[in-house]
Design an enzyme around this catalytic site. Structure first.
Site, short mmCIF file in Angstrom:
data_model
loop_
_atom_site.label_atom_id
_atom_site.label_comp_id
_atom_site.label_asym_id
_atom_site.label_seq_id
_atom_site.Cartn_x
_atom_site.Cartn_y
_atom_site.Cartn_z
N ALA A 70 0.85 -1.19 0.00
CA ALA A 70 0.00 0.00 0.00
C ALA A 70 0.89 1.24 0.00
O ALA A 70 2.05 1.18 0.39
CB ALA A 70 -0.87 -0.02 1.25
N GLY A 109 0.62 -5.14 1.10
CA GLY A 109 -0.53 -5.29 0.22
C GLY A 109 -0.16 -6.02 -1.07
O GLY A 109 -1.01 -6.69 -1.68
N GLU A 112 -0.39 -9.54 -0.25
CA GLU A 112 -1.80 -9.88 -0.06
C GLU A 112 -2.48 -10.10 -1.40
O GLU A 112 -3.26 -11.02 -1.59
CB GLU A 112 -2.50 -8.77 0.74
CG GLU A 112 -1.97 -8.68 2.16
CD GLU A 112 -2.66 -7.63 2.99
OE1 GLU A 112 -2.54 -6.44 2.63
OE2 GLU A 112 -3.32 -7.99 3.98
C1 LIG Z 1 -10.10 2.83 7.81
C2 LIG Z 1 -10.05 1.36 7.57
C3 LIG Z 1 -9.95 1.01 6.15
C4 LIG Z 1 -9.47 -0.38 5.99
C5 LIG Z 1 -8.81 -0.54 4.71
C6 LIG Z 1 -7.73 -1.51 4.83
C7 LIG Z 1 -6.78 -1.28 3.74
C8 LIG Z 1 -5.43 -1.63 4.19
C9 LIG Z 1 -4.86 -2.41 3.19
C10 LIG Z 1 -3.75 -3.02 3.27
C11 LIG Z 1 -2.76 -3.00 4.33
C12 LIG Z 1 -1.50 -2.99 3.66
C13 LIG Z 1 -0.54 -2.28 4.14
C14 LIG Z 1 0.73 -2.15 3.43
O1 LIG Z 1 0.97 -2.66 2.36
S1 LIG Z 1 1.83 -1.16 4.20
C15 LIG Z 1 3.18 -1.10 3.11
C16 LIG Z 1 3.97 -2.33 3.14
N1 LIG Z 1 5.15 -2.18 2.36
C17 LIG Z 1 6.32 -1.80 2.88
O2 LIG Z 1 6.46 -1.60 4.04
C18 LIG Z 1 7.43 -1.65 1.88
C19 LIG Z 1 8.16 -0.40 2.16
N2 LIG Z 1 9.19 -0.19 1.16
C20 LIG Z 1 10.38 -0.82 1.19
O3 LIG Z 1 10.65 -1.66 1.99
C21 LIG Z 1 11.34 -0.43 0.15
O4 LIG Z 1 11.03 0.86 -0.28
C22 LIG Z 1 11.40 -1.36 -1.07
C23 LIG Z 1 11.99 -2.72 -0.66
C24 LIG Z 1 10.02 -1.55 -1.67
C25 LIG Z 1 12.31 -0.72 -2.14
O5 LIG Z 1 13.56 -0.41 -1.56
P1 LIG Z 1 14.61 0.54 -2.31
O6 LIG Z 1 14.76 0.08 -3.69
O7 LIG Z 1 15.80 0.60 -1.43
O8 LIG Z 1 13.93 1.96 -2.40
P2 LIG Z 1 13.53 2.99 -1.26
O9 LIG Z 1 13.25 2.30 0.01
O10 LIG Z 1 14.51 4.09 -1.24
O11 LIG Z 1 12.13 3.52 -1.81
C26 LIG Z 1 12.06 4.26 -3.03
C27 LIG Z 1 11.02 5.33 -2.84
O12 LIG Z 1 9.74 4.73 -2.73
C28 LIG Z 1 9.10 5.14 -1.53
N3 LIG Z 1 8.31 4.00 -1.03
C29 LIG Z 1 8.71 2.74 -0.93
N4 LIG Z 1 7.73 1.96 -0.48
C30 LIG Z 1 6.68 2.78 -0.29
C31 LIG Z 1 5.35 2.56 0.18
N5 LIG Z 1 4.90 1.34 0.50
N6 LIG Z 1 4.54 3.62 0.27
C32 LIG Z 1 4.96 4.86 -0.09
N7 LIG Z 1 6.20 5.12 -0.54
C33 LIG Z 1 7.06 4.09 -0.63
C34 LIG Z 1 10.24 5.49 -0.60
O13 LIG Z 1 9.79 6.37 0.40
C35 LIG Z 1 11.21 6.12 -1.56
O14 LIG Z 1 10.74 7.44 -1.79
P3 LIG Z 1 11.77 8.62 -2.00
O15 LIG Z 1 12.65 8.63 -0.79
O16 LIG Z 1 10.91 9.82 -2.11
O17 LIG Z 1 12.53 8.29 -3.24
#
Ligand SMILES: CCCCCCCC/C=C\C/C=C/C(=O)SCCNC(=O)CCNC(=O)[C@H](O)C(C)(C)COP(=O)(O)OP(=O)(O)OC[C@H]1O[C@@H](n2cnc3c(N)ncnc32)[C@H](O)[C@@H]1OP(=O)(O)O
Length: 729
Positions: A70, A109, A112
């Site tokens: 997400a 997500g 998922e």
């Molecule tokens: C009110 C009730 C309603 C209920 C509805 C329920 C809905 C809920 C649904 C689902 C729940 C799900 C939750 C999730 O999925 S939470 C997210 C889980 N994912 C993560 O935690 C992954 C996080 N990211 C990483 O670990 C890494 O970024 C990577 C392995 C994907 C890539 O690594 P790398 O190549 O080293 O790059 P960077 O880490 O530097 O990232 C690049 C860039 O991208 C941004 N970014 C990465 N992941 C996310 C993300 N998930 N969301 C937003 N932004 C992300 C990161 O911040 C970097 O940005 P930059 O610094 O500006 O370049």
């Protein structure tokens, strides 16, 4: 910009092999399931489902990355657009087989969504996992219900409650993916999809399964709960994850989903989730370092590092050598005497051996270390890390030598936790290439690296050190030059208050308990015993606060312009140095013992000390312990921001989370202050300063006062106030 992004964000549709629909999740850089992508996916999936010519569907991610989960930024606002839960349900219910082609990563997500697919094919190098717990959340699009129905309860629970990411081969072993390939995962998924057209899908729909359980599932879950409570240091998300997984055992899938949503909503609004998500972005922000001169990655390049040298093979030098070799950089390790060289070599080789076994590194790694007494060898290296004792004259002597021995463009680093980088640089002919690198022990394990620039350090030297941090898989934070830099300058006040509290009536057990309840893995006195009291004692001596070089003019309990606690000096003078001598703030069963027990001598000594110095003992409560230890540290953080020693509160917080075990679910000291409320921090500092006017560090910083006067703006906007504040100074 928004338009370009919007145009780039889509679930792209194409047909392959005639009857296979390929849907490509496209949302650079990591294909997060943002509002726009979900909308587009909803339409595209419907189209594929409705098209009679399409017999199977393959979902993949653009640019070799399946999906980063997400969009974390969306958690701060209102949810809109199609819900991920419903999208995944559409996928699972599809009458056509749906195959996930996982390259790069399927996280949160993303995983998922893959679990909603009927089959999963992954590239060998792909990673999968549920990192939600590290963001203060749980997998809330059915993940906490589908994973336990797919693999063993033990593994599902471990992955969901820890957030551990696993490799595709491990995922295959656990049963999360069906096939792993080192070829193109998408091509393989397309072939696979073609082969399964028309096969029954019922057994592939995870929502229709029940969770396979170990025989005594109730006691299994009770034990898991006890273990999570013990290890989570006050974090609430792991407990909520357990509750969700528990629901997968005792409830139907739909009831489980309901429970998952309920728990997710509770977590989403918690301070801990905000702190952890802040920390996620803060960690990434530190990579985009800047110097007050305006230097950043955008206008600076790092030097390539072909070979490095480490001088001094004590604890730090050994760890640094191993860290460099692990990063693939050959090292010439230098000592001044044969005995030290041999001792260093033995330990380093055995450390490398362990790393070699653990990570299955090639033999070549062990051959990347050369050991010598011959300083002339330094001519060959691009970078030197000096790691001798924290002694200015020794360091200056070495840097003077380096200046004549090394090539004219070698980067010269000093590993120091307190000393003035500029003074060290002043004895070289290349002060622009001198940079501080504050490693944390053990240097091959600890993630943090403070990279310190002096007034003459060039952006190239900083960029090279930051590049090196990344290569060593460390979190590098660029900071300015001052006594103790960011981490230790703040830590000094934390420790100092703890000693004052002992003087005033507290005992080490009490102080440590409060700090551990807050979430530190160990209280300050246990940490002090573990690292050895003499470390701080030596620093105090070097600073002229005690010992033979003590600056005249102070008194027993008043030095350097403020109250001084000599308690640590007294213990050191008596040889009570902590665990290594069997006694420090606590008593140990033997020298080198690990289990702290009540130290009767210390308690008697504290009573006598108070009596001797006429200190009125008072009851020190939990609030006072926490506030006295944390608020002066935070206050110093504001001074550090004012002085531009740290470029942002995020940098300070990352230093504390990665270098000082600050509980991540409290974000870091500056974020914690913003959560507690700046007016409260200010009031309490004023209150304690009034009671203790002889402790000048309790006086609130002018930046803190200014922020409060401006209505305590959110932490993300402090930068503007700092700029304005500085321009008026
Ligand atoms: C009110 C009730 C309603 C209920 C509805 C329920 C809905 C809920 C649904 C689902 C729940 C799900 C939750 C999730 O999925 S939470 C997210 C889980 N994912 C993560 O935690 C992954 C996080 N990211 C990483 O670990 C890494 O970024 C990577 C392995 C994907 C890539 O690594 P790398 O190549 O080293 O790059 P960077 O880490 O530097 O990232 C690049 C860039 O991208 C941004 N970014 C990465 N992941 C996310 C993300 N998930 N969301 C937003 N932004 C992300 C990161 O911040 C970097 O940005 P930059 O610094 O500006 O370049």
């Amino acid at each position: 910009m928004t338009q370009t992004l919007a145009a780039a964000t889509m679930a792209a549709y194409r047909r392959a092999a005639g009857c296979i629909a390929v849907i490509t999740l496209t949302n650079p850089p990591v294909n997060t399931l943002s509002y726009l992508l979900r909308e587009s996916f909803y339409e595209t999936f419907r189209r594929a489902n409705a098209d009679a010519e399409v017999k199977a569907i393959v979902i993949c991610g653009a640019d070799g990355k399946f999906c980063g989960g997400a969009d974390i930024k969306e958690f701060a606002g209102k949810f809109s657009g199609p819900s991920l839960v419903a999208l995944i349900d559409d996928v699972e219910q599809s009458k056509k087989p749906v195959v996930a082609a996982i390259e790069g990563m399927a996280l949160g997500g993303g995983l998922e969504l893959a679990l909603g697919c009927h089959y999963r094919i992954a590239h060998t190098k792909a990673q999968v996992g549920f990192p939600e717990v590290t963001l203060g959340l749980l997998p809330a699009a059915g993940g906490s219900q589908r994973l336990p129905r797919l693999i063993t309860l033990t593994s599902a629970l471990e992955l969901i409650t820890t957030g551990r990411r696993i490799s595709a081969p491990e995922a295959l072993k656990l049963g999360i993916v069906d096939k792993v390939t080192d070829k193109n995962a998408l091509d393989m998924a397309i072939d696979f999809a073609r082969d399964i057209i028309g096969k029954p899908l019922e057994s592939r729909r995870l929502s229709l399964r029940t969770t396979p359980c170990p025989p005594d599932v109730e006691s299994f879950l009770d034990e898991a709960l006890a273990s999570i409570r013990k290890h989570s240091r006050g974090a609430i998300a792991p407990l909520a994850c357990l509750q969700a997984v528990r629901a997968s055992v005792y409830s139907t899938f739909d009831e489980g989903l309901k429970k998952e949503q309920e728990l997710f909503k509770m977590l989403l609004t918690s301070g801990q989730a905000r702190a952890l998500q802040y920390s996620f972005f803060a960690q990434r922000a530190t990579k985009k370092w800047s110097m007050p001169s305006g230097a950043t990655w955008k206008n600076t390049s790092a030097r390539p590092l072909r070979k490095a040298a480490v001088i001094g093979l004590g604890t730090m030098g050994r760890g640094i050598t191993v860290a460099l070799i692990k990063a693939g950089i050959p090292v010439i390790a230098v000592e001044m005497g044969l005995k030290q060289l041999e001792a260093g070599k033995t330990v380093i080789m055995s450390m490398l051996e362990k790393e070699f076994k653990k990570k299955q590194l090639t033999k070549a790694y062990r051959e990347m270390a050369a050991f010598t007494l011959d300083l002339a060898k330094l001519q060959e290296v691009d970078l030197v890390v000096e790691a001798v004792f924290e002694n200015m004259s020794l360091k200056k002597q070495i840097f003077q030598q380096l200046s004549s021995l090394c090539s004219a463009d070698a980067i010269l680093c000093t590993n120091t936790s307190t000393l003035d980088i500029d003074e060290i640089a002043s004895v070289t002919t290349t002060p622009h290439l001198v940079v501080g690198m504050h490693f944390f022990a053990p240097a091959h394990v600890m993630k943090l690296l403070e990279v310190i620039y002096g007034p003459r350090t060039s952006p190239t030297a900083v960029a090279t050190a930051m590049q090196l941090a990344q290569q060593m898989e460390k979190v590098g934070v660029v900071v300015g030059n001052c006594n103790g830099f960011v981490g230790n300058r703040m830590f000094k006040l934390y420790a100092e208050q703890a000693y004052f509290l002992l003087e005033e009536g507290a005992i080490p057990e009490q102080v440590d308990q409060v700090l551990e309840d807050f979430g530190f893995p160990m209280g300050i006195f246990k940490v002090s015993d573990l690292s050895g009291l003499d470390i701080e004692w030596k620093i105090r001596q070097e600073q002229g606060l005690t010992g033979p070089k003590q600056i005249p003019g102070g008194s027993f309990r008043h030095r350097a312009g403020g109250r001084y606690s000599p308690l640590l000096d007294i213990l050191c003078e008596r040889g009570y140095l902590g665990q290594k001598t069997g006694q420090g703030w606590y008593l140990y069963e033997k020298p080198g013992g690990r289990v702290p027990t009540f130290n009767l001598w210390l308690h008697k000594f504290l009573e006598e000390y108070r009596e001797l110095h006429g200190i009125q003992k008072h009851y020190v409560g939990q609030d006072e312990i926490l506030e006295r230890c944390l608020y002066p540290l935070i206050n110093m953080g504001f001074h550090i921001l004012e002085e531009r020693i740290a470029a942002s509160p995020e940098d300070i917080d990352i230093i504390y989370v990665f270098g000082y075990s600050w509980p991540r679910h409290w974000g870091g000291p500056m974020f914690y202050a913003s959560m507690v409320g700046l007016p409260r921090v200010l009031d309490k500092l004023n209150y304690y300063h009034e009671i203790h006017p002889d402790i000048p560090t309790l006086e609130p910083s002018s930046l803190l006062k200014k922020l409060v006067a401006n209505g305590s703006p959110p932490i993300g906007t402090w930068g503007a106030f700092i700029k304005e504040h500085n321009s008026k100074l």
